[in-house]
Design a protein around this motif. Structure first.
Motif, PDB file in Angstrom:
ATOM      1  N   HIS A  20       8.728  -1.087   5.841  1.00  0.00           N
ATOM      2  CA  HIS A  20      10.046  -0.453   5.624  1.00  0.00           C
ATOM      3  C   HIS A  20      10.669  -0.030   6.951  1.00  0.00           C
ATOM      4  O   HIS A  20      11.865  -0.203   7.167  1.00  0.00           O
ATOM      5  CB  HIS A  20       9.923   0.786   4.717  1.00  0.00           C
ATOM      6  N   HIS A  61       8.016  -9.122   2.596  1.00  0.00           N
ATOM      7  CA  HIS A  61       7.693  -7.806   2.030  1.00  0.00           C
ATOM      8  C   HIS A  61       7.806  -7.793   0.496  1.00  0.00           C
ATOM      9  O   HIS A  61       6.897  -7.337  -0.197  1.00  0.00           O
ATOM     10  CB  HIS A  61       8.639  -6.753   2.635  1.00  0.00           C
ATOM     11  N   GLU A 119       4.790  -7.242  -2.416  1.00  0.00           N
ATOM     12  CA  GLU A 119       4.959  -6.200  -3.450  1.00  0.00           C
ATOM     13  C   GLU A 119       4.954  -6.838  -4.845  1.00  0.00           C
ATOM     14  O   GLU A 119       4.281  -6.348  -5.753  1.00  0.00           O
ATOM     15  CB  GLU A 119       6.267  -5.418  -3.240  1.00  0.00           C
ATOM     16  N   GLU A 121      11.296   4.056  -3.543  1.00  0.00           N
ATOM     17  CA  GLU A 121       9.860   3.775  -3.439  1.00  0.00           C
ATOM     18  C   GLU A 121       9.161   4.918  -2.721  1.00  0.00           C
ATOM     19  O   GLU A 121       8.160   5.451  -3.202  1.00  0.00           O
ATOM     20  CB  GLU A 121       9.625   2.456  -2.671  1.00  0.00           C
TER      21      GLU A 121
END
Ligand SMILES: [Fe+2]
Ligand SMILES: [Fe+2]
Length: 166
Positions: free
Chosen positions: A13, A48, A52, A116
């Motif tokens: 992130h 990413h 996930e 998140e």
């Protein structure tokens, strides 16, 4: 290096947000630079969301059924990001809609990352504990090596097509 799943995702992130900041700071006519930054953010986001979608979300959904609604909402937010990444990857940086589309991508993903990190990761940490999170993190690191980095690569392309035709 930590293999804790949440630590790894937060590191991603941070890297993603750096490209957002740089994009926002780039001058109005810096088309080439913005194009490079968008390419970089697409690359980071594609890998990413892949790990996930493939590892973190299904494991959380399995192990913590109470978080099912959060996971389903997150899949939908990835879906929006997939569509925007796919479209941006075939556009030219001097296209009239390029900057607007990139800005919407940045706004959506920033909101998603906040949710998140602030809403569901703390619940996941509490529910799964250190050992499980390390195991999930190790699996994500393995998968990341062969994760797609462009929306046109096989794993990502299927996801993008699903996103566009769902
Ligand atoms: Fe996500
Ligand atoms: Fe994430």
């Amino acid at each position: 290096m930590s293999t804790d799943a949440i630590v790894l995702l937060k590191n991603d992130h941070k890297e993603i947000k750096k490209t957002f900041d740089a994009f926002e700071k780039a001058g109005e006519n810096a088309h080439a630079e913005k194009g490079r930054l968008v390419e970089k953010m697409i690359e980071l986001l594609t890998a990413h969301t892949y790990i996930e979608n493939e590892v973190m979300y299904p494991r959380v959904r399995d192990l913590l059924p109470d978080l099912e609604d959060d996971v389903l909402e997150s899949y939908e937010e990835h879906h929006v990001a997939d569509v925007l990444c796919f479209e941006l990857s075939s556009m030219s940086p001097d296209d009239e809609r390029y900057e607007a589309k990139a800005t919407v991508l940045i706004e959506n993903v920033t909101h998603h990352i906040e949710e998140e990190e602030e809403e569901w990761f703390p619940k996941v940490r509490e529910g799964l504990g250190r050992k499980k999170l390390q195991e999930i993190g190790e699996r994500m690191l393995e998968l990341k090596e062969k994760a797609p980095r462009k929306p046109s690569q096989p794993g990502a392309l299927k996801k993008a097509i699903d996103a566009l035709t769902a």
